[in-house]
Design a protein around this motif. Structure first.
Motif, PDB file in Angstrom:
ATOM      1  N   ILE A  20      -2.714  -9.678  -2.047  1.00 54.04           N
ATOM      2  CA  ILE A  20      -2.316  -8.275  -2.120  1.00 54.04           C
ATOM      3  C   ILE A  20      -3.064  -7.491  -1.054  1.00 54.04           C
ATOM      4  N   VAL A  21      -2.316  -6.729  -0.251  1.00 57.57           N
ATOM      5  CA  VAL A  21      -2.913  -5.958   0.833  1.00 57.57           C
ATOM      6  C   VAL A  21      -2.360  -4.537   0.802  1.00 57.57           C
ATOM      7  N   ALA A  22      -2.987  -3.674   1.579  1.00 59.31           N
ATOM      8  CA  ALA A  22      -2.531  -2.285   1.696  1.00 59.31           C
ATOM      9  C   ALA A  22      -2.368  -1.933   3.161  1.00 59.31           C
ATOM     10  N   ALA A  23      -1.262  -1.271   3.477  1.00 58.52           N
ATOM     11  CA  ALA A  23      -1.013  -0.742   4.818  1.00 58.52           C
ATOM     12  C   ALA A  23      -0.795   0.757   4.673  1.00 58.52           C
ATOM     13  N   PHE A  24      -1.877   1.511   4.786  1.00 60.71           N
ATOM     14  CA  PHE A  24      -1.850   2.949   4.544  1.00 60.71           C
ATOM     15  C   PHE A  24      -2.030   3.700   5.861  1.00 60.71           C
ATOM     16  N   ASN A  25      -1.255   4.753   6.053  1.00 61.97           N
ATOM     17  CA  ASN A  25      -1.469   5.627   7.209  1.00 61.97           C
ATOM     18  C   ASN A  25      -1.172   7.089   6.865  1.00 61.97           C
ATOM     19  N   HIS A  26      -1.307   7.447   5.578  1.00 63.36           N
ATOM     20  CA  HIS A  26      -0.978   8.808   5.162  1.00 63.36           C
ATOM     21  C   HIS A  26      -2.085   9.805   5.493  1.00 63.36           C
ATOM     22  N   LYS A  27      -3.215   9.302   5.987  1.00 60.20           N
ATOM     23  CA  LYS A  27      -4.276  10.186   6.486  1.00 60.20           C
ATOM     24  C   LYS A  27      -5.136   9.378   7.438  1.00 60.20           C
ATOM     25  N   ASP A  28      -6.058  10.018   8.134  1.00 55.01           N
ATOM     26  CA  ASP A  28      -6.902   9.317   9.085  1.00 55.01           C
ATOM     27  C   ASP A  28      -7.773   8.294   8.379  1.00 55.01           C
ATOM     28  N   ASP A  29      -8.108   7.224   9.105  1.00 56.15           N
ATOM     29  CA  ASP A  29      -8.893   6.123   8.561  1.00 56.15           C
ATOM     30  C   ASP A  29     -10.379   6.445   8.729  1.00 56.15           C
ATOM     31  N   LEU A  30     -11.020   6.857   7.630  1.00 62.29           N
ATOM     32  CA  LEU A  30     -12.434   7.237   7.694  1.00 62.29           C
ATOM     33  C   LEU A  30     -13.337   6.034   7.914  1.00 62.29           C
ATOM     34  N   HIS A  31     -12.906   4.865   7.448  1.00 60.79           N
ATOM     35  CA  HIS A  31     -13.719   3.657   7.609  1.00 60.79           C
ATOM     36  C   HIS A  31     -13.769   3.233   9.075  1.00 60.79           C
ATOM     37  N   GLN A  32     -12.612   3.219   9.724  1.00 59.06           N
ATOM     38  CA  GLN A  32     -12.564   2.819  11.129  1.00 59.06           C
ATOM     39  C   GLN A  32     -12.796   3.993  12.085  1.00 59.06           C
ATOM     40  N   GLY A  59       2.812 -12.817  -0.780  1.00 58.05           N
ATOM     41  CA  GLY A  59       2.110 -11.602  -0.391  1.00 58.05           C
ATOM     42  C   GLY A  59       2.803 -10.364  -0.906  1.00 58.05           C
ATOM     43  N   LEU A  60       2.003  -9.351  -1.193  1.00 54.98           N
ATOM     44  CA  LEU A  60       2.505  -8.061  -1.638  1.00 54.98           C
ATOM     45  C   LEU A  60       1.815  -6.981  -0.815  1.00 54.98           C
ATOM     46  N   VAL A  61       2.605  -6.144  -0.150  1.00 57.68           N
ATOM     47  CA  VAL A  61       2.069  -5.092   0.710  1.00 57.68           C
ATOM     48  C   VAL A  61       2.334  -3.740   0.059  1.00 57.68           C
ATOM     49  N   PHE A  62       1.275  -3.042  -0.331  1.00 58.31           N
ATOM     50  CA  PHE A  62       1.410  -1.644  -0.749  1.00 58.31           C
ATOM     51  C   PHE A  62       1.355  -0.797   0.509  1.00 58.31           C
ATOM     52  N   LEU A  99      -9.096   5.392   2.949  1.00 61.85           N
ATOM     53  CA  LEU A  99      -7.975   4.478   2.733  1.00 61.85           C
ATOM     54  C   LEU A  99      -8.463   3.149   2.177  1.00 61.85           C
ATOM     55  N   ASN A 100      -9.612   2.698   2.663  1.00 60.45           N
ATOM     56  CA  ASN A 100     -10.195   1.440   2.184  1.00 60.45           C
ATOM     57  C   ASN A 100     -10.435   1.480   0.688  1.00 60.45           C
ATOM     58  N   ASP A 101     -11.012   2.581   0.199  1.00 54.89           N
ATOM     59  CA  ASP A 101     -11.318   2.696  -1.230  1.00 54.89           C
ATOM     60  C   ASP A 101     -10.062   2.966  -2.051  1.00 54.89           C
ATOM     61  N   GLN A 102      -9.172   3.787  -1.530  1.00 56.70           N
ATOM     62  CA  GLN A 102      -7.990   4.197  -2.291  1.00 56.70           C
ATOM     63  C   GLN A 102      -7.105   3.011  -2.666  1.00 56.70           C
ATOM     64  N   ARG A 103      -7.055   2.004  -1.813  1.00 61.73           N
ATOM     65  CA  ARG A 103      -6.193   0.843  -2.090  1.00 61.73           C
ATOM     66  C   ARG A 103      -6.546   0.183  -3.419  1.00 61.73           C
ATOM     67  N   PHE A 104      -7.839   0.155  -3.773  1.00 60.47           N
ATOM     68  CA  PHE A 104      -8.242  -0.550  -4.988  1.00 60.47           C
ATOM     69  C   PHE A 104      -7.717   0.150  -6.241  1.00 60.47           C
ATOM     70  N   PHE A 105      -7.611   1.464  -6.214  1.00 63.28           N
ATOM     71  CA  PHE A 105      -7.046   2.187  -7.359  1.00 63.28           C
ATOM     72  C   PHE A 105      -5.552   1.922  -7.488  1.00 63.28           C
ATOM     73  N   VAL A 106      -4.847   1.878  -6.361  1.00 61.99           N
ATOM     74  CA  VAL A 106      -3.413   1.597  -6.383  1.00 61.99           C
ATOM     75  C   VAL A 106      -3.154   0.181  -6.890  1.00 61.99           C
ATOM     76  N   ILE A 107      -3.963  -0.762  -6.434  1.00 64.57           N
ATOM     77  CA  ILE A 107      -3.791  -2.159  -6.861  1.00 64.57           C
ATOM     78  C   ILE A 107      -4.105  -2.311  -8.347  1.00 64.57           C
ATOM     79  N   VAL A 156      -5.928  -6.505   5.697  1.00 66.76           N
ATOM     80  CA  VAL A 156      -4.694  -7.026   6.282  1.00 66.76           C
ATOM     81  C   VAL A 156      -4.753  -7.079   7.805  1.00 66.76           C
ATOM     82  N   ARG A 157      -5.317  -6.077   8.437  1.00 70.48           N
ATOM     83  CA  ARG A 157      -5.255  -6.005   9.903  1.00 70.48           C
ATOM     84  C   ARG A 157      -6.080  -7.089  10.576  1.00 70.48           C
TER      85      ARG A 157
END
Length: 290
Positions: A20-32, A59-62, A99-107, A156-157
């Motif tokens: 399970i992975v996340a491909a998020f771009n709804h806001k800037d990536d604070l981690h990167q 595989g499942l992509v959120f 975005l890194n942290d948010q994925r875990f709540f969605v999953i 994922v990247r």
């Protein structure tokens, strides 16, 4: 929460599992420290292409990155996409996180839904799923059950598969009489650089110095659902109260250290040396991370 019982293991092939992975771009990536990503296939390419080399891997992509045309074009028997519900509880719970942290709540929200459906279905009480259509995907065993006993949550990247890690996970669990273990990533960095960075993350997120010298990495977290799901719930409870907004690494390490002790598998051969960029002819590792 509902868990998939261990006795279902014998119905699973030795290599079957769900990444399970996340491909998020709804806001800037604070981690990167970068702006929102706009290269929809390149972002998932190494993971997507390498997963398809192994027929038992799924595989499942959120995603908040991919439109309907992209999803229709790249959905296969092995990989499916879920457009994230921005009004959902998991998304909202991580709204102020990276975005890194948010994925875990969605999953977690997804796994709660599918495993609840699975538990009710196995009880035979006529339960009808209230989960969204996205949460009903991947239950493919003909009984409307979630059909995966082993799950891997990974970046994922910068992750690709050199071999099938689910075969390794199952083999290692069977070697200790199916006392299921947690499989996590590890970084090997120069000592003082690693300790300095780790302490800065702990201070920012948890308010204390790290008591650990091993540097685990939240880009690889996997195992049997009976271990992984409770771990994820505890990790997210602590992310809720963490002071920073890029805290997955520190919180993950805290939960592992306090609750799992020696019941973890990390490093080689689960994954290659961090940042090594080795291919399958140069290492016997199962996962390449960066």
């Amino acid at each position: 929460g509902a868990q998939v019982p261990c006795e279902r293991d014998h119905k699973q092939g030795p290599s079957r599992g769900l990444s399970i992975v996340a491909a998020f771009n709804h806001k800037d990536d604070l981690h990167q420290r970068t702006q929102a990503h706009d290269e929809p296939f390149r972002y998932i390419a190494s993971w997507y292409n390498s997963l398809h080399r192994f027929p038992d891997m799924h595989g499942l992509v959120f995603t908040t990155m991919h439109d309907d045309a992209f999803i229709a074009n790249y959905t296969t028997d092995q990989v499916q996409f879920v457009r994230v519900d921005r009004g959902g509880a998991g998304f909202a719970r991580g709204m102020n996180k990276s975005l890194n942290d948010q994925r875990f709540f969605v999953i977690e929200e997804y796994l709660n839904a599918v495993l609840k459906v699975d538990a009710k279905a196995r009880m035979g009480d006529g339960y009808t799923s209230q989960a969204s259509s996205s949460s009903s995907q991947l239950r493919t065993d003909g009984r409307n059950n979630f059909d995966f006993d082993y799950i891997l949550l990974n970046d994922v990247r910068d992750v690709s598969f050199l071999r099938n890690p689910f075969r390794y996970m199952r083999m290692m669990d069977e070697s200790v009489d199916n006392h299921h273990q947690l499989f996590v990533g590890e970084e090997v960095e120069p000592k003082f650089k690693a300790v300095r960075w780790q302490n800065s993350q702990w201070k920012k997120c948890l308010g204390v110095d790290s008591p650990y010298r091993r540097q685990l990495n939240a880009g690889i977290i996997g195992g049997h659902t009976s271990v992984l799901v409770p771990f994820l719930k505890e990790m997210n409870l602590r992310l809720d109260t963490a002071k920073g907004n890029v805290c997955d690494q520190a919180v993950m390490q805290q939960v592992v250290g306090e609750m799992y002790g020696e019941k973890i598998i990390t490093g080689y051969p689960l994954h290659s040396r961090f940042h090594s960029m080795q291919n399958e002819t140069e290492t016997l590792a199962y996962i390449q991370h960066k």
